[in-house]
Design a protein around this motif. Structure first.
Motif: not given
Length: 181
Positions: A60-67, A71-80, A112-123
């Motif tokens: 698990w410690h190799w899961i991608k990290s996001y920051k 503009n992540s808030k707007l990207k998160l809304i778009d991703a959702l 985890t796949k869903i959250l990773d996908n959303i994170s990659s689109l917004s962060c």
């Protein structure tokens, strides 16, 4: 925080059938810096490693990290709002997962796949830093373990003397051990 100055610790909820899989639950100490307390719940489970979501064979410690960025808030809304993410979430909600270890593992992997996908689109993805391995001190084959143990005791007593420099009995032990080496 409540008006009385107290805060509430979050809870971890586990079904009775999964209770035997809980390794431990811990509430960390309060700090003056925050009115929140981190909770830790460790459960025994097995997951299938999926290279697509950034997991590698080491766990698990190799899961991608996001920051989070400005503009992540707007990207998160778009991703959702994207059809792909909507479909993934609906599909996740529609599946009846087994109420056992296999079901939990399957649900965890899909979520985890869903959250990773959303994170990659917004962060912004943060690069992994490699942990440096501590250099190991190798004992020399020809040396005696008594020497290493004595040196360890000398260092331990030296640290105690540093914290309490007026302790004469510690100083005496220190110098007696130094004479042995």
């Amino acid at each position: 925080m409540s008006s009385s100055g107290f805060s509430t610790v979050d809870y971890a909820v586990v079904s009775e059938s999964l209770l035997s899989s809980v390794k431990y639950f811990k509430t960390n100490d309060f700090t003056y810096l925050s009115d929140h307390v981190q909770i830790t719940l460790y459960m025994k489970c097995s997951i299938n490693i999926d290279k697509e979501i950034g997991l590698e064979e080491k766990g698990w410690h190799w899961i991608k990290s996001y920051k989070w960025s400005e503009n992540s808030k707007l990207k998160l809304i778009d991703a959702l709002l994207t059809e792909n993410v909507k479909n993934e979430i609906i599909e996740f909600e529609m599946v009846n997962y087994e109420e056992n270890q296999v079901g939990v593992d399957e649900a965890t992997e899909k979520l985890t796949k869903i959250l990773d996908n959303i994170s990659s689109l917004s962060c912004k993805a943060t690069p992994k830093t490699k942990r440096r391995k501590k250099k190991r001190k190798f004992k020399q084959v020809w040396s005696d373990n008594v020497i290493y143990e004595t040196k360890r005791q000398i260092n331990k007593i030296g640290n105690k003397i540093r914290n309490n420099p007026n302790n004469n009995s510690l100083k005496q032990k220190f110098f007696e051990l130094k004479k042995k080496t």
